[in-house]
Scaffold this motif. Sequence first.
Motif, PDB file in Angstrom:
ATOM      1  N   CYS A 230      -1.547   6.421   1.355  1.00 36.88           N
ATOM      2  CA  CYS A 230      -2.068   5.714   0.187  1.00 36.88           C
ATOM      3  C   CYS A 230      -3.404   6.345  -0.188  1.00 36.88           C
ATOM      4  CB  CYS A 230      -2.239   4.219   0.488  1.00 36.88           C
ATOM      5  SG  CYS A 230      -3.443   3.861   1.790  1.00 36.88           S
TER       6      CYS A 230
ATOM      7  N   PHE B 219       0.809  -1.218   0.000  1.00 37.82           N
ATOM      8  CA  PHE B 219       0.000   0.000   0.000  1.00 37.82           C
ATOM      9  C   PHE B 219       0.843   1.268   0.000  1.00 37.82           C
ATOM     10  CE2 PHE B 219      -4.632  -0.876   1.506  1.00 37.82           C
ATOM     11  CZ  PHE B 219      -4.829  -1.686   0.395  1.00 37.82           C
TER      12      PHE B 219
ATOM     13  N   MET C 207       1.121   8.148  -7.169  1.00 38.07           N
ATOM     14  CA  MET C 207       0.960   8.054  -5.718  1.00 38.07           C
ATOM     15  C   MET C 207       0.612   9.410  -5.103  1.00 38.07           C
ATOM     16  SD  MET C 207       0.972   4.993  -4.835  1.00 38.07           S
ATOM     17  CE  MET C 207       0.894   5.292  -3.068  1.00 38.07           C
TER      18      MET C 207
ATOM     19  N   ALA D 299      -6.190  -0.053  -5.122  1.00 32.94           N
ATOM     20  CA  ALA D 299      -4.961   0.601  -5.567  1.00 32.94           C
ATOM     21  C   ALA D 299      -4.842   0.636  -7.081  1.00 32.94           C
ATOM     22  CB  ALA D 299      -3.738  -0.087  -4.946  1.00 32.94           C
TER      23      ALA D 299
ATOM     24  N   TYR E 152      -0.640  -0.738  -6.630  1.00 34.99           N
ATOM     25  CA  TYR E 152      -0.177   0.560  -7.123  1.00 34.99           C
ATOM     26  C   TYR E 152       0.955   0.455  -8.139  1.00 34.99           C
ATOM     27  CZ  TYR E 152      -2.907   3.075  -3.589  1.00 34.99           C
ATOM     28  OH  TYR E 152      -3.920   3.598  -2.837  1.00 34.99           O
TER      29      TYR E 152
ATOM     30  N   CYS F 134      -2.902   9.872  -2.995  1.00 36.05           N
ATOM     31  CA  CYS F 134      -2.883  10.370  -1.618  1.00 36.05           C
ATOM     32  C   CYS F 134      -3.729  11.635  -1.473  1.00 36.05           C
ATOM     33  CB  CYS F 134      -1.454  10.632  -1.159  1.00 36.05           C
ATOM     34  SG  CYS F 134      -0.458   9.138  -0.950  1.00 36.05           S
TER      35      CYS F 134
END
Length: 428
Positions: A342, A186, A296, A373, A209, A300
Motif C-alpha cells: 500500500c 489497505f 495502487m 489512502a 483507496y 506503492c
Amino acid sequence: MKDERRIETKCVQGGYTPENGEPRQIPIIQSTTFKYATSEDMGKLFDLEASGYFYSRLQNPTCDYVAAKICELEGGSAAMLLSSGQAANFYAVFNIANAGDHVVASSAIYGGTYNLFAVTMKKMGIEFTFLPPDCTEAELNAAFRPNTKAVFGETIANPALSVLDIEKFANAAHAHGVPLIVDNTFATPVNCRPFEFGADIVTHSTTKYMDGHGAAVGGCIVDSGKFDWLANADKFPGLCTPDDSYHGITYAEKFGLGGAFITKATAQLMRDFGSTPSPQSAFYLNLGLESLHVRMERHCLNGQKVAEFLENHEKISWVNYPSLPSNQYYDLAKKYMPKGTCGVVSFGVKGGRTAAEKVMKALKLIAIETHVADARSCCLHPANATHRQMNEEELIAAGVPSDLIRLSCGLENYQDLIDDLAQALNTI
C-alpha cells in the motif's frame, strides 16, 4: 463459466454491462421507491420470492452495480454496499454473532473497529478476544470457545501495518467450524485477494483507496460463497433455521452457499439498521474503482521510495513499511501481496511524541488529516486521533505506539514528498 478477464479490465468494466441503447456509464437511480403493477408483484419481493427493488433502504440498482464490480474484483459470490467501512465490519460480524456469542480478532486493527468490537458490541453481549497477528498457532487455537462464531483480521493493519498471515488464521477458523472475516481495505483486491488464501468474508472501507479521492464515505461486504453454513448449522441458527420475519425462510437452504450470507445481511440488517449508501456516493465510488489498478501501483511506488528515505534518515528512530526488506512482515507481504502492499508508511521521530508533533506542524505539502489512502498525501498522529480512546497498553498491543506518525503517500511525485519530509525534519 469462469470469468477469465484480468483484474485491470474488471476495474474498468466489471459489474455493469449496458445493453443496446442503454447508458455507457452506470446510471444514478436517485429514487427511494419503485413502482409495481400489482400488490402481488410487490408481495413476492417482500417474501424474497423474486428479485427486484421496492425501497432504497434495502437495495438500489446503482449501488448493486458497484457492489457487483467489487464482488468480481475479490472473486466472490455476492456483495453489498454500505454507508461506511464501520457499518460493513459491524454487519459482517453481527450477521452471524448474537448476544452470548464470542469472536476471535487480531489486536492490530483500526482503532475505530477495535472500539466497535471491544466497547459497543460488548454492550450488545458479544465478547471479543484480541490476539497479536503474529501469535503462534497454539495461542490462536487456545482462544476459541464453544460459542465462537468468527475470526476477524486486517490484511494490512491500520496503522500498525502488520501483515495478517491469512492462511494461519483461516486454518484455525475452519478447524473450529467458523469463517474468517478479513478487512482488505489497505491492500485492495488489486494487491491481495484474501479468498485465494482461505478467507470467507471480505470487508472494505471503500472511503479509502477504492474511492481514492476523498469524495464519498462507504463500505462493502463480499462473500466468498465457499463457507458451508449448513455443515456448521448448530453454530449459525440465523442462517440455518427459519426466519419468522420472512415467513420461515431458511437462508442457507433457499439461497445456497453463494447467496445466504449477503441475502440475510440485506434482508434483515439493512432492513432494520438502514446503513444505506446513497446512489450518488456509489457513482463516485465506481469512478474511483475504474482507476484503482493504476493508482495502487503509484501509491506503492511512492510508499516504497519514502520508506527508503526515512529508513536512512538520522532523525528517524524507526520505519514500518511491509515492503522494506528489513521489515518483520516482509516475507508475509511478498507471499500475500507480491505486487506491492500500500502507500501507507508508519515511522517514529527521535525525540518521541513532542518531536513528532513538531515535524507534522512543519509539513507544507503533506496535510494533517483524519484520512488515509487518498490521491493527496496526508499524515496523522493516531494516538491523538483515531486511537485516542486507547490507553498506553492498548496502543502497544495494537502496534500503535504513542510516537507513531502514519503517513499516507498519495499520487504526487515521490521526490516532492521526500523534500517536504526533509525540510520538516530539519526543524528539529
